[in-house]
Structure formats: structure tokens, C-alpha cells
Scaffold this motif. Structure first.
Motif, short mmCIF file in Angstrom:
data_model
loop_
_atom_site.label_atom_id
_atom_site.label_comp_id
_atom_site.label_asym_id
_atom_site.label_seq_id
_atom_site.Cartn_x
_atom_site.Cartn_y
_atom_site.Cartn_z
N THR A 161 -20.24 6.72 -3.12
CA THR A 161 -20.84 7.49 -4.42
C THR A 161 -20.04 8.98 -3.64
OG1 THR A 161 -22.25 6.96 -4.77
CG2 THR A 161 -22.87 9.03 -4.97
N GLU A 162 -19.63 8.79 -2.04
CA GLU A 162 -19.51 9.48 -1.01
C GLU A 162 -17.67 9.93 -1.25
OE1 GLU A 162 -22.16 10.03 2.93
OE2 GLU A 162 -20.80 7.75 2.31
N ALA A 163 -17.13 8.56 -1.06
CA ALA A 163 -15.88 8.79 -1.76
C ALA A 163 -15.55 9.62 -2.81
CB ALA A 163 -15.08 7.04 -1.90
N ALA A 164 -15.93 9.51 -3.91
CA ALA A 164 -15.97 10.26 -4.86
C ALA A 164 -15.62 11.18 -4.60
CB ALA A 164 -17.07 9.78 -6.02
N SER A 165 -16.88 11.87 -4.07
CA SER A 165 -16.80 13.16 -3.74
C SER A 165 -15.77 13.89 -3.05
CB SER A 165 -18.41 13.65 -3.02
OG SER A 165 -18.07 13.08 -1.48
N VAL A 166 -15.27 13.19 -1.91
CA VAL A 166 -13.78 13.23 -1.35
C VAL A 166 -13.08 13.60 -2.78
CG1 VAL A 166 -12.60 12.52 -0.04
CG2 VAL A 166 -15.18 12.06 0.71
N LEU A 202 0.72 -1.73 -0.43
CA LEU A 202 0.32 0.10 0.42
C LEU A 202 1.05 1.29 -0.33
CD1 LEU A 202 -2.74 0.32 0.12
CD2 LEU A 202 -3.26 0.91 2.55
N ALA A 203 1.73 1.27 0.69
CA ALA A 203 2.68 2.16 0.96
C ALA A 203 3.69 2.87 -0.65
CB ALA A 203 3.83 2.02 1.92
N SER A 204 3.56 1.67 -1.16
CA SER A 204 4.61 2.10 -2.31
C SER A 204 3.79 2.08 -3.87
CB SER A 204 5.04 0.21 -2.61
OG SER A 204 4.04 -0.42 -3.40
N LEU A 205 2.24 2.62 -3.28
CA LEU A 205 1.37 2.95 -4.11
C LEU A 205 1.26 4.37 -4.29
CD1 LEU A 205 -1.65 0.55 -4.13
CD2 LEU A 205 0.00 0.35 -5.41
N PRO A 206 1.18 4.98 -5.61
CA PRO A 206 0.94 6.63 -5.12
C PRO A 206 0.21 6.78 -4.93
CG PRO A 206 1.09 5.49 -8.03
CD PRO A 206 0.86 4.00 -7.05
N SER A 207 0.17 8.09 -4.00
CA SER A 207 -0.46 8.82 -3.59
C SER A 207 -2.26 8.02 -3.86
CB SER A 207 0.08 10.21 -3.30
OG SER A 207 -1.31 10.72 -2.59
N GLY A 208 -2.79 8.70 -4.84
CA GLY A 208 -3.26 8.82 -5.65
C GLY A 208 -4.58 7.48 -5.90
N SER A 209 -3.71 6.81 -6.02
CA SER A 209 -4.33 5.27 -5.74
C SER A 209 -4.99 5.18 -4.54
CB SER A 209 -2.96 4.26 -6.59
OG SER A 209 -3.12 4.15 -8.33
N ARG A 210 -3.14 5.00 -3.91
CA ARG A 210 -3.79 4.89 -1.67
C ARG A 210 -4.93 5.62 -1.53
NH1 ARG A 210 1.76 5.39 -0.67
NH2 ARG A 210 1.51 7.23 -0.05
N GLU A 211 -5.64 6.64 -1.95
CA GLU A 211 -6.31 6.90 -1.60
C GLU A 211 -7.93 6.53 -2.18
OE1 GLU A 211 -6.18 11.31 -1.81
OE2 GLU A 211 -6.83 11.12 -3.96
N VAL A 212 -7.77 5.98 -2.69
CA VAL A 212 -8.62 5.64 -3.39
C VAL A 212 -9.23 4.50 -2.67
CG1 VAL A 212 -9.69 6.82 -5.22
CG2 VAL A 212 -8.24 4.89 -5.35
N LEU A 213 -8.00 3.70 -2.87
CA LEU A 213 -8.59 2.60 -2.05
C LEU A 213 -8.60 2.19 -0.33
CD1 LEU A 213 -5.47 0.18 -3.75
CD2 LEU A 213 -7.80 -0.06 -3.79
N LEU A 214 -7.75 2.88 0.03
CA LEU A 214 -8.39 3.78 1.74
C LEU A 214 -9.46 4.23 1.86
CD1 LEU A 214 -4.72 4.85 3.21
CD2 LEU A 214 -5.90 2.61 3.20
N LEU A 215 -10.03 5.20 0.99
CA LEU A 215 -11.09 5.78 1.76
C LEU A 215 -12.21 3.98 1.25
CD1 LEU A 215 -11.30 8.81 -0.63
CD2 LEU A 215 -11.85 8.56 1.70
N PRO A 224 -18.71 9.30 -9.48
CA PRO A 224 -18.70 8.44 -9.52
C PRO A 224 -17.82 7.30 -10.52
CG PRO A 224 -20.52 8.90 -8.56
CD PRO A 224 -19.50 9.84 -9.78
N GLU A 225 -17.77 7.41 -11.44
CA GLU A 225 -17.73 6.82 -12.66
C GLU A 225 -16.00 6.82 -12.47
OE1 GLU A 225 -19.02 4.25 -14.59
OE2 GLU A 225 -16.93 3.90 -15.61
N ALA A 226 -15.21 8.20 -12.54
CA ALA A 226 -14.09 7.98 -12.65
C ALA A 226 -12.88 7.51 -11.86
CB ALA A 226 -13.81 9.91 -12.88
N PHE A 227 -14.35 6.98 -10.79
CA PHE A 227 -13.50 7.05 -9.06
C PHE A 227 -13.80 5.62 -9.27
CE2 PHE A 227 -13.93 5.02 -4.82
CZ PHE A 227 -13.53 6.28 -4.02
N ARG A 228 -14.64 4.98 -10.07
CA ARG A 228 -14.58 3.38 -10.44
C ARG A 228 -13.61 2.93 -10.82
NH1 ARG A 228 -16.23 -0.03 -13.78
NH2 ARG A 228 -16.24 1.41 -15.55
#
Lengths: 78, 195
Positions: B151-156, B129-142, B161-165
Motif C-alpha cells: 500500500t505504501e509502495a502504491a502511494s509512492v 532490470l536495467a533493460s526494463l522501462p523505468s515505470g516497471s523498474r520502480e515498482v519492482l524495486l519498491l 493499490p489495485e493499479a499498483f498490483r
């Protein structure tokens, strides 16, 4: 959670802030809230009587000055 | 937190109620802290960003919309603060020694969690997890740990929602690869202390 990969992350142990730091952080927020409450109550408090009376005296003075000026203008013209 | 209760708390927060703040703090502090710590991989940074998140809440409490959903609000602020922090770090690194190779958290840097992770599997997941780029880490953690809906995670993340998916799908692939790449380590292996 049905996704095994996300489930792996979900099962990781949660973290807690150092208690001392958490206390300081919370206290800081309490101070901000207290300051906000004080400012809000000051804003809502009605003006004290002496402020109103001063404003009234000022208005009367302006009215009288204007009345005298117009009276002088009217009688002075004759 | 029940929606009805949440709306009452928001109302009290708007009025500057200290007890309401304490309730929100108790409900979200650990969750947001865990998110920030895994995102930044540094305890001192996570603590600073979390404190700033709470300060933003109390400073803006009077201007909160009555129907505010506190979880997404807090995670959005925390995430934005982390993005700002990364930008400032990047600027510092750029001015001191150039951009490439100085991304704040390289794959070789163990997170504080790794030091205390109970099992070999947990350690591997933390490292991956720590080795991933920050943007990837945040979606997984959220998605996995924040308790927010997709939907809430996408708004964060301020994306649809589609881009988040799509980002989540990419992050999953990256994590799978990272897990395969992380070699099993002996439980007693010493870790560098980062916090």
C-alpha cells in the motif's frame, strides 16, 4: 519474500554513496537545519524594549496631535 | 524503524533537531540510494537526486505532518525527483536528436551494479532490470528492496493499490522475459563504465 522473482531482486547487493559525497550531503542538510533554527529563534524572540518604547512614543504623539486638533476645532468654532 | 520511535523522530525533525535528521539519514540513506541508483543506472544522477531528497526533507521538516511515515515520504520525493529528471533528459534528447531511440537508459547500457555483481545470476538480474522501462523498474524495486508495504509502495507511485498490483504483475512478466533474453556472460567480460 515468497515470490522467487522479487526475491532475486531483494538479494542483489545494496549500494552505498561515496563517503565523501555522503559527508558533504549531510553537512549541507545540517547547514539548512541550522539556518532554519536561527530564523525561527529570531521570529520567536520578543521585541526589544526600545522598539516598544518607540511605538509607545509614536502612539502618544498621535493621541496628543489629535487631542490638540480637536481642541482647536472646538474652541476655534466659538 | 518502530512507529513510536518514528513519531518521536518526526516531532524532533519538525523542531529542527539535527540529531533526529542524522537518525533518519542513517536509517534510509543506503536504501533510498540503492533505489535511485538502480532506477537511474547512474551513480552521479543517483547521488544528486538523493542529496536533493534530503534537502527537501530538511527544508520541509517544519511543515511535516506529525504522523508522517518517513519511508514512503522519502521514497515519494526520490521517485518524483527521478521522474522530473527523466522528463528533463527526454526534453534535452528531443531537442538534440529526436525522441525515438534516445530514452536515457537503453537495454545495452550496463548498470554500475553489473560491474561489481558477485555472481553470474546477479549480473543477469541487473542487466534484465536495467533493460526494463523505468515505470516497471520502480515498482519492482519498491516492492523488493525498499522495505515498504504494497500500500505504501502504491502511494509512492501515486496510484491505487489495485493499479499498483497490475503494474507489478506486468513488470514481473517483463522481467521474466528480459531474464530469458539476457544471455549468460563470462564473469570476466568487460563492462562499459557508466558512472
Amino acid at each position: 519474500m515468497s515470490d522467487p522473482l522479487l526475491d532475486l531482486i531483494a538479494r542483489l547487493p545494496p549500494a552505498t554513496m561515496a563517503p565523501e559525497r555522503a559527508r558533504r550531503s549531510q553537512a549541507r542538510c545540517h547547514r539548512v537545519l541550522a539556518r532554519r533554527a536561527t530564523t525561527a529563534s529570531n521570529r520567536e524572540r520578543p521585541l526589544p524594549w526600545h522598539a516598544w518604547s518607540r511605538a509607545l512614543v509614536g502612539l502618544v504623539a498621535v493621541y496628543l496631535t489629535e487631542a490638540v486638533r480637536q481642541a482647536l476645532q472646538a474652541y476655534g468654532a466659538r | 524503524m518502530e512507529r513510536e520511535t518514528e513519531l518521536t523522530i518526526v516531532e524532533r525533525l519538525r523542531a529542527g533537531d539535527r540529531a533526529a535528521f542524522d537518525e533518519v539519514y542513517a536509517a534510509f540513506n543506503d536504501r533510498v540510494f540503492t533505489f535511485l541508483l538502480r532506477l537511474s543506472c547512474r551513480r552521479d544522477v543517483a547521488e544528486d537526486l538523493l542529496e536533493e531528497t534530503w534537502l527537501r526533507l530538511v527544508t520541509h521538516a517544519g511543515r511535516l505532518s506529525p504522523d508522517t511515515t518517513l519511508g514512503p515520504w522519502l521514497f515519494t520525493v526520490a521517485r518524483n525527483l527521478h521522474v522530473s529528471y527523466l522528463r528533463s533528459r527526454l526534453l534535452e534528447d528531443t531537442s538534440s536528436a529526436g525522441l525515438v531511440g534516445l530514452w536515457p537508459y537503453g537495454a545495452h547500457r550496463p548498470s554500475p551494479f553489473e560491474e561489481t555483481a558477485a555472481s553470474e545470476l546477479e549480473r543477469r538480474v541487473e542487466r534484465a532490470l536495467a533493460s526494463l522501462p523505468s515505470g516497471s523498474r520502480e515498482v519492482l524495486l519498491l516492492v523488493a528492496t525498499s522495505g515498504l508495504s504494497p500500500t505504501e509502495a502504491a502511494s509512492v507511485c501515486q496510484i491505487s493499490p489495485e493499479a499498483f498490483r497490475q503494474r507489478l504483475s506486468r513488470a514481473r512478466t517483463q522481467l521474466t522475459r528480459a531474464l530469458e533474453a539476457v544471455p549468460p556472460m563470462p564473469a570476466s567480460a568487460p563492462f562499459e563504465v557508466t558512472s
